[in-house]
Design an enzyme around this catalytic site. Structure first.
Site, short mmCIF file in Angstrom:
data_model
loop_
_atom_site.label_atom_id
_atom_site.label_comp_id
_atom_site.label_asym_id
_atom_site.label_seq_id
_atom_site.Cartn_x
_atom_site.Cartn_y
_atom_site.Cartn_z
N GLY A 11 -12.45 6.45 7.36
CA GLY A 11 -11.35 7.15 6.69
C GLY A 11 -11.83 8.42 6.02
O GLY A 11 -13.00 8.79 6.08
N ASP A 38 -13.78 -6.46 9.40
CA ASP A 38 -12.35 -6.49 9.06
C ASP A 38 -12.20 -7.24 7.74
O ASP A 38 -12.41 -8.45 7.66
CB ASP A 38 -11.58 -7.19 10.19
N TYR A 63 -4.59 0.67 3.32
CA TYR A 63 -3.43 1.04 4.14
C TYR A 63 -2.77 2.17 3.36
O TYR A 63 -2.26 1.95 2.25
CB TYR A 63 -2.49 -0.17 4.29
N THR A 103 -4.38 4.26 -6.97
CA THR A 103 -3.53 5.44 -6.79
C THR A 103 -2.65 5.75 -8.00
O THR A 103 -2.29 4.85 -8.77
CB THR A 103 -2.62 5.20 -5.55
N ASP A 104 -2.26 7.01 -8.12
CA ASP A 104 -1.26 7.43 -9.11
C ASP A 104 0.10 6.81 -8.82
O ASP A 104 0.96 6.77 -9.69
CB ASP A 104 -1.16 8.97 -9.12
N TYR A 127 3.64 0.81 -0.97
CA TYR A 127 2.22 1.21 -1.03
C TYR A 127 1.69 1.05 -2.46
O TYR A 127 0.65 0.40 -2.68
CB TYR A 127 2.06 2.65 -0.53
#
Ligand SMILES: NC(=O)C1=CN([C@@H]2O[C@H](COP(=O)(O)OP(=O)(O)OC[C@H]3O[C@@H](n4cnc5c(N)ncnc54)[C@H](OP(=O)(O)O)[C@@H]3O)[C@@H](O)[C@H]2O)C=CC1
Ligand SMILES: Cc1cn([C@H]2C[C@H](O)[C@@H](COP(=O)(O)OP(=O)(O)O[C@H]3O[C@@H](C)C(=O)[C@@H](O)[C@H]3O)O2)c(=O)[nH]c1=O
Length: 282
Positions: A11, A38, A63, A103-104, A127
């Site tokens: 990524g 995985d 994801y 994340t924000d 998400y």
């Protein structure tokens, strides 16, 4: 020599870490993609850690398709929550320090001043909710962890807003960009450098932290700066009603005081860091 596993290595952030890792000869790095390891398979993860004595795991897997997550809820939770639980339990069992990213989008965006780590979380989309669940598993199962909530990651690698704008501009498309979200673009190389420095320092100031570049912007401001630095003449239009499937927070600037005080690593303003990225582009 300390052993470091970097998961999600194909990524954006994983590749940035790989690029910078050669500067850190004191660590032996192993990089895995979902094909090699995985993380949704507990038995596989558990056996892999038992066979390797990792001191650190930097988890770059996730994801990250915000729009698709609304219809692929199961997959989003599998990767962002269940796989993180697998990793947290396994790291704990093997005395491995976990460095993880969130994340924000765990916030609802109703504030008008930067969010601190103590602020209430209330994700508006799948998400964000799945990432929050991943964070909670780590806090529940582990002591030796660092969670860095970051925002609007971009680089010249992978799928991100910076690359989308550059491609659209190169194709001569008129850009219609939202002004209804305010946050902070974060250069993924800065975040990669930050966690490598943190690891090199041997810090044990475990916990949840915010990390982004300095300053704030709308996506429109970010696009305007990308175009300016690209010397592009592409037409750019403000849009205050850009339609999306997932709801996003109107305001998600992160307060970085805790990370600045704990680690003392300087953080660049987003405009300065964007210029730095352009200087390094071919
Ligand atoms: N991108 C952004 O704007 C932001 C990202 N973040 C967070 O930062 C972190 C890094 O993001 P970024 O690098 O942009 O994300 P990317 O989407 O670029 O990379 C995520 C990687 O996760 C891997 N992955 C997916 N499923 C699995 C699995 N089951 N097992 C192992 N690996 C898997 C994917 O690998 P493969 O292709 O092999 O499946 C992919 O390479 C994430 O935690 C993200 O939530 C936070 C804020 C902003
Ligand atoms: C492509 C495009 C997007 N937009 C809007 C949609 C959205 O509100 C905003 C950003 O769009 P994107 O889909 O690129 O970004 P988005 O998927 O919302 O990015 C997020 O990704 C996840 C992984 C995170 O953790 C967040 O911090 C954030 O970086 O810009 C436009 O207004 N015009 C456009 O042409």
């Amino acid at each position: 020599m300390k052993k470091v596993l970097v998961t999600g290595a194909s990524g954006q952030l994983g590749q940035c870490i790989r690029k910078l890792s050669s500067r850190y000869q004191e660590f032996e790095f192993t990089f895995t993609t979902s094909e090699d390891l995985d993380l949704t398979l507990f038995g596989v993860v558990s056996a892999y850690f038992r066979n390797n004595n990792f001191d650190y795991c930097i988890n770059c897997s996730a994801y990250t398709k915000v729009e698709q997550a609304e219809s692929e809820q199961e997959m989003a939770y599998l990767v962002n929550a269940e796989a993180v639980k697998n990793l947290a339990e396994t790291c704990c069992e093997n005395e491995c320090t976990l460095i993880h990213f969130s994340t924000d989008y765990v916030f609802d965006g109703k504030k008008e001043i930067p969010y601190t780590e103590e602020d209430e979380t209330a994700p508006l989309n799948v998400y964000g909710a799945s990432k929050l669940m991943g964070e909670e598993y780590i806090r529940k199962h582990m002591d030796r962890y660092f969670i860095f909530r970051t925002s609007w990651l971009y680089s010249d690698i992978g799928h991100n807003f910076f690359n989308t704008i550059r491609k659209k501009a190169a194709a001569g498309e008129t850009l219609n960009i939202t002004t209804s979200q305010k946050g902070t673009p974060t250069n993924a190389y800065d975040l990669a450098g930050f966690v490598l420095e943190l690891m090199a320092s041997g810090s044990q100031k475990y916990g949840t932290y915010h990390y982004s570049n300095q300053g704030e912007a709308t996506w429109y401001d970010f696009a305007a700066e990308i175009l300016a630095l690209s010397d592009s003449r592409t037409e750019l239009k403000e849009n205050n009603d850009f339609q999306t499937i997932a709801t996003r927070p109107a305001y998600s600037v992160l307060n970085k005081k805790r990370a600045e005080e704990a680690f003392g690593i300087p953080i660049l303003h987003w405009r300065e860091s964007l210029e730095k990225l352009f200087l390094g582009l071919d």
